[in-house]
Enzyme design. Structure first.
Site, PDB file in Angstrom:
ATOM      1  N   ASN A 202     -16.729 -30.225 -47.109  1.00 12.01           N
ATOM      2  CA  ASN A 202     -17.407 -30.582 -45.975  1.00 12.01           C
ATOM      3  C   ASN A 202     -18.800 -30.943 -46.365  1.00 12.01           C
ATOM      4  OD1 ASN A 202     -19.126 -29.735 -43.691  1.00 12.01           O
ATOM      5  ND2 ASN A 202     -17.708 -28.210 -43.100  1.00 12.01           N
ATOM      6  N   CYS A 207     -16.786 -29.988 -40.266  1.00 16.61           N
ATOM      7  CA  CYS A 207     -15.517 -29.132 -40.295  1.00 16.61           C
ATOM      8  C   CYS A 207     -14.636 -29.497 -38.938  1.00 16.61           C
ATOM      9  CB  CYS A 207     -15.627 -27.625 -40.081  1.00 16.61           C
ATOM     10  SG  CYS A 207     -16.915 -27.041 -39.083  1.00 16.61           S
ATOM     11  N   HIS A 454     -17.279 -23.009 -36.027  1.00 19.27           N
ATOM     12  CA  HIS A 454     -16.544 -23.506 -37.030  1.00 19.27           C
ATOM     13  C   HIS A 454     -15.272 -23.953 -36.692  1.00 19.27           C
ATOM     14  CE1 HIS A 454     -15.095 -23.492 -41.128  1.00 19.27           C
ATOM     15  NE2 HIS A 454     -14.211 -22.342 -40.852  1.00 19.27           N
ATOM     16  N   ASP A 471      -8.514 -25.217 -43.811  1.00 22.49           N
ATOM     17  CA  ASP A 471      -9.890 -24.532 -43.420  1.00 22.49           C
ATOM     18  C   ASP A 471     -11.159 -25.110 -44.624  1.00 22.49           C
ATOM     19  OD1 ASP A 471     -12.346 -23.287 -42.812  1.00 22.49           O
ATOM     20  OD2 ASP A 471     -11.540 -21.329 -42.844  1.00 22.49           O
TER      21      ASP A 471
END
Length: 1117
Positions: A202, A207, A454, A471
């Site tokens: 990231n 994200c 997120h 993730d």
């Protein structure tokens, strides 16, 4: 991925700030709250059990009388851990309420403890729950970061305003929802080893991009097409989207660790500020696909984007009574589906193809037939092989003039049949031979609120039963429940801990929910989930990436072997001459810019000298090396020569003895003496009496400082004995009169003092490595002609000089001009220079605003007149320094303006349907009566004797009529509208039994199975007489609002108290409802006019914030 930083800084809404606390040892008894029994052994890649979670409510009474800077809640327990809320009632060095979740027993926990929690904190609005402010985040708590949360939770102005509903009867209600998850060690977890896949790094708030890129990468047909886009070895990834995407996909396929996206964002033409702004996945998806479609034109993969993602639908309008139909075919790459009011994907498709009837006032004008009753709708001609569904989780709330997130429960199936019910979604032209049965490939999730949060994705790359969670850097195996059901959103009910008691089940809103779905058509899945191997990757690309990988491995190896080597940095006279006066002014050299050698630690220094002989052409016997040392005053100077014994030691040993601060490197100064023929000769013997001094020469005319050489002097000698040598170094006549100064230090301030030429060097406390600056002596009369006539003034200037970029506050993204200034400039100096630059005679009309380094925007509050001492104070922002200032040119001097209060007042004309915004500027001690008198001179009144009043209007309700005697200093027009209007004649002559009531417009809407009242439009007062029926009042309202009979007939009328409507009949006596009642605020009892809100939005907003910036996604290449 939630971006946080360890300092309390001015941030935009919803940015999370960490404030580490050290005094957390207060003893609190834990208070149990409803919590789920702790789930054991919930490692993410094992079958997942629900994590423990809980809600804690904290009522704080006498809130405004809290004097302590910090205030802690009682302790509550979730997941077997003790927590509490930490609150700063007056803000943690900001003008916002600051609120954090805190590990209550952090001081007594064992060394190395950590725990992970997702949590939300809320301040409850006690008038309207929907205006409660809730923010959520996640954090891994540890000893260093034992609390986490929001420094700028909400403005104190809103919190303490009694009309806003957050503080009622001086009581504040705070809620915390906490979900505790088991920690898998983040640092040792290996995604490739555990799952076979790697994540994406990231680079700020990206994200949202990472989840989309992983989704596209795992559509193999798409990946293959990207690999087949023509690129050449001469392309640079940072300048070519195809090459950057090929490179990224290759690394995702073959790398063992997470992959960076910087090259790709550079190829988009994004600057770093863009990368840190959260954009929308759908927006990025569309722009990226359009770019790729364009770049694929004329290549072997032309049309791939359309083949994969493009479907078509037909918009039609069909007349009911005549034979006329109008159709239009349109293509789509993704479909936006309503979430609100729909319980699942099928309900959204039903709504998508819903038939709208065009009748009454809304008839359709058909060619040849005139106005006709008709039906209007959409049907699908064909669906694409890869169906991308964007779920409308975000929508605009007109009431609040803001975007809101919809967290309602919304289900989506593993298999989606779009041929259901006899193909009701398909148009007559659709090819019925194609079976539109789809299987779910990926679920993109958004966790958080509307202003940030997120993004991550659940994907099953091969459409098997195994799901994976992507993730950012981390990939984990997940089960189907986590990927599907847990992403439906809605509310979750926690099991009761005491089932025997009659407890109300505890529900909490799930802020993580699906926001984009990707389905693949069953009949196309073999083609789309195809094999992609090295054959698909161009040779030059493989070579390039192999080379990159080798370089990476080399660096990795270097890093791994770093403990076997010593870095030796060698500074020479040439480096000093090159750098002093250009790159540096203080000390002697920047060690990062000198020749560096990587030498094995066990090699002796004498062997290293041979390498130096080869590198610089200086025989070993003519080299003498000096160690550098950091002095107590933070300067860094050559300290002493290496001894012959030291030169026999290994470089590793030398590095350890040389300097504990720079233990990774050995820093040396190479002294080389030159003979008359400029060839190296043996260095002179050095005794304790010999001092090595370095000399800089200053020219005040050119404002130039340069290194001119070094000399050994005897400690018992005097400067007067070396003046001729110094003159020769500077190119002066041997007898030129010169002044000498010692450069002592420069941090935190410059210290440079004259040297007495007649006393010894020892008496002047000069030693090895000291710096002497010298210049011609100036006649007194010529001193005035130079800006910096001597060395100390020049060094002071250099130390404090600052190039400041000035921007007009109206164009805060563009530099207008730059000025070189001193950080020591006073407030007056700065505004004078700006006024001079702008050709303005009166500097007091300049108003400056500082820059927020984190949001990259002007700070909300300008700098007050002489409100700071120096330029340095204007540029500092917490622990960061900026070089940007914003300016405005005022129409009156700033000191005068600061004595005035500026109010924006919306004047509503009595007879015309118009609103005009007036800016009223009056002395702060003025009253509302003064505002009204000033306004009378600016507005058009219906008659000369008309009286005005000033109202406070907020969310379409009247909260206050200002008494004329009220002081204006405390009136806030930033959040709500100030409205001025004429007082109607009927209100001036109220009878003893007449009442003045509030009348508001409203509509109803249902959200999460609850009916909500939404006010809109302009609220007003109305006089009602005793015994008057609704029918009589309706006549007066219709006349006042000038509503046509046809529309007015559809209106409903209700008495509302605390948001509950009680509908009225024409025969009802209205005044009987408005008896004295114990309600909080008169605005909570009103006559409501229920009808649809179809009025155009006004073109003004008196309550806009001072600055709002939100850039759309742009890819510039």
């Amino acid at each position: 991925m939630t971006v946080m930083a360890p300092a309390p800084i001015d941030q935009q809404e919803d940015e999370e700030m960490l404030v580490p606390q050290s005094d957390l040892t207060d003893n609190h008894q834990p208070m149990e709250v409803v919590a789920q029994p702790e789930a054991a052994n919930t490692v993410e890649n094992q079958p997942v059990e629900d994590p423990p979670s809980s809600r804690f409510t904290w009522r704080i009474e006498n809130f405004s009388r809290l004097n302590a800077k910090k205030h802690y809640s009682e302790v509550f327990v979730v997941g077997g851990y003790k927590w509490r809320i930490l609150l700063f009632p007056k803000g943690n060095n900001v003008d916002h309420l600051s609120m954090y979740l805190d590990v209550a027993d952090s001081a007594s926990l064992p060394y190395g403890w950590s725990r992970y929690a997702q949590f939300s904190l809320a301040v409850v609005n006690q008038i309207h729950n929907k205006y409660s402010i809730r923010k959520d985040t996640q954090h891994q708590f540890n000893a260093r970061e034992s609390d986490w949360g929001f420094t700028s939770f909400m403005p104190l102005g809103e919190l303490y305003d009694p009309c806003r509903g957050y503080l009622v009867n001086d009581t504040l209600i705070v809620e915390a929802e906490v979900v505790v998850r088991r920690i898998v060690d983040y640092w040792t977890y290996d995604s490739k080893k555990e799952t076979g896949y790697v994540g994406l790094k990231n680079q700020g708030a990206t994200c949202y991009m990472n989840s989309l890129l992983q989704t596209l990468y795992h559509i193999p047909y798409f990946r293959k097409a990207v690999y087949h886009m023509p690129t050449t070895e001469n392309d640079m990834p940072s300048g070519s989207i195809p090459l950057a995407l090929q490179s990224l996909f290759y690394k995702l396929q073959y790398s063992d660790s997470s992959v960076a996206t910087k090259e790709l964002t550079k190829s988009f033409g994004w600057d770093t500020h863009d990368s840190f702004m959260q954009h929308d996945v759908q927006e990025l998806n569309r722009v990226l696909c359009e770019k790729l479609e364009d770049k694929m034109k004329g290549t072997v993969v032309e049309g791939t984007i359309q083949q994969l993602f493009e479907g078509h639908h037909m918009n039609y309008i069909e007349c009911i009574n005549v034979d006329y139909k109008s159709t239009r075919k349109e293509s789509f790459y993704d479909l936006q589906l309503d979430v609100k009011g729909c319980h699942d994907v099928y309900a959204s498709f039903d709504k998508y193809v819903e038939v709208e009837r065009l009748e009454g006032d809304n008839k359709y004008h058909a060619e040849q037939y005139g106005l006709q009753d008709a039906k209007k709708g959409v049907l699908f001609i064909d669906f694409p092989p890869v169906l991308q569904l964007q779920l409308k989780r975000f929508e605009y709330d007109f009431m609040r003039d803001t975007m809101v997130k919809i967290n309602d429960r919304y289900e989506f199936p593993l298999q989606l049949d779009l041929d259901r019910d006899g193909g009701k979604y398909l148009s007559p032209d659709a090819d019925r031979r194609v079976r539109n049965l789809y299987t779910l490939h990926s679920v993109l999730v958004h966790s958080g609120g509307v202003h940030g949060g997120h993004y991550y994705a659940f994907i099953r790359p091969t459409l098997s039963d195994q799901w994976y969670k992507f993730d950012d850097e981390r990939v984990t195996k997940e089960d189907m429940k986590r990927a599907l059901e847990e992403q439906y959103g809605g509310e979750e009910e926690l099991p009761q801990t005491n089932p025997g008691f009659n407890n109300t089940p505890f529900k909490f809103t799930k802020y993580s929910n699906a926001y984009m779905l990707v389905y693949i058509r069953e009949s196309d899945k073999d083609k789309i989930i195809c094999n992609v191997d090295e054959k698909d990757i161009a040779e030059h690309l493989r070579e390039r990436l192999k080379k990159e990988q080798e370089e990476k491995e080399h660096k990795k190896k270097e890093k791994a072997e770093a403990h076997l080597y010593t870095i030796i940095k060698v500074a020479r006279d040439d480096d000093l001459a090159e750098q002093i006066g250009k790159d540096i002014y203080f000390d002697l050299v920047d060690h990062d810019k000198v020749r560096s050698f990587r030498i094995q630690k066990q090699i002796t220094f004498n062997v290293f000298k041979e390498e130096i002989a080869k590198e610089f052409g200086i025989p070993v016997q003519f080299q003498r090396f000096w160690l550098w040392a950091k002095r107590q005053n933070h300067t860094y100077r050559p300290n002493r020569p290496l001894t012959p014994l030291e030169e026999t030691q290994s470089v590793g040993t030398l590095r350890e003895v040389s300097n504990k601060v720079h233990n990774a490197e050995l820093r040396l100064f190479l002294e080389v003496e030159l003979g008359l023929d400029l060839r190296p000769i043996a260095p002179p013997d050095k005794t304790k009496e010999d001092i090595l001094l370095f000399f800089k020469h200053y020219n005040p005319e050119k404002e130039e400082l340069r290194f001119v050489g070094r000399l050994f002097v005897k400690s018992t000698g005097k400067p007067i004995e070396i003046l001729s040598k110094l003159n020769k170094m500077a190119g002066y006549a041997p007898d030129e009169e010169i002044n000498l100064y010692e450069e002592i230090k420069f941090e935190p301030s410059v210290m440079c003092e004259p040297i007495d030429k007649k006393i010894t060097f020892r008496a002047s406390q000069l030693e090895d490595g000291d710096i002497v600056c010298f210049q011609k002596s100036l006649p007194v009369e010529s001193i005035e002609q130079f800006r910096y006539p001597d060395v100390p003034s020049f060094l002071e200037y250099v130390h404090n000089r600052q190039i400041v970029h000035f921007r007009s506050l109206e164009k805060p993204k563009e530099d207008d001009f730059c000025l070189e200034m001193s950080r020591l400039y006073t407030y007056d100096d700065v505004v004078e220079r700006v006024a001079q630059q702008l050709g303005l005679n009166d500097p007091s009309k300049i108003r400056l605003t500082s820059h927020n380094c984190y949001s990259q925007q002007p700070k909300p509050q300008p700098i007050k007149y002489r409100g700071v001492d120096h330029l340095s104070d204007m540029l500092v922002h917490y622990n960061q320094t900026s070089d940007i200032l914003y300016y405005e040119v005022l129409d009156i001097p700033l000191p005068e303006l600061q004595g005035l209060k500026t109010l924006k007042v919306a004047f509503h004309h009595a007879t015309k349907d118009e609103v005009v915004i007036h800016t009223i500027r009056l002395p702060k001690q003025s009253t509302v009566g003064d505002v009204i008198n000033d306004l009378k001179t600016k507005v058009e009144l219906s008659h000369p004797d008309a009286e005005l009043r000033l109202l406070e209007v907020f969310y379409h309700k009247i909260y206050k009529i200002f008494p004329p005697s009220e002081k204006i200093e405390n009136i806030n027009d930033q959040y709500w509208t100030l409205r001025a209007e004429e007082i109607p004649e009927e209100e001036k002559n109220l009878g003893p039994n007449d009442r003045l009531i509030h009348v508001y417009h409203f509509t109803k809407e249902t959200a999460q199975n609850q009916m909500q009242i939404l006010n809109f439009g302009e609220p007003f007062f109305l006089v009602i007489h005793e015994g008057e029926t609704l029918a009589e009042i309706k006549v007066r309202i219709q006349k006042k609002l000038q509503v046509p009979d046809e529309d007015f007939a559809k209106w409903k009328f209700a008495f509302l108290s605390l948001g509950r409507p009680e509908y009225l009949q024409d025969s009802d006596i209205v005044s009987s409802r408005f008896q004295r009642r114990d309600v909080y605020g008169a605005w909570e009892q009103y006559l409501g006019l229920e009808h649809s809100d179809n009025a155009p939005k006004r073109a003004y907003a008196a309550n806009q914030n001072r600055h709002t910036f939100e850039k759309p996604v742009k890819i510039y290449n």
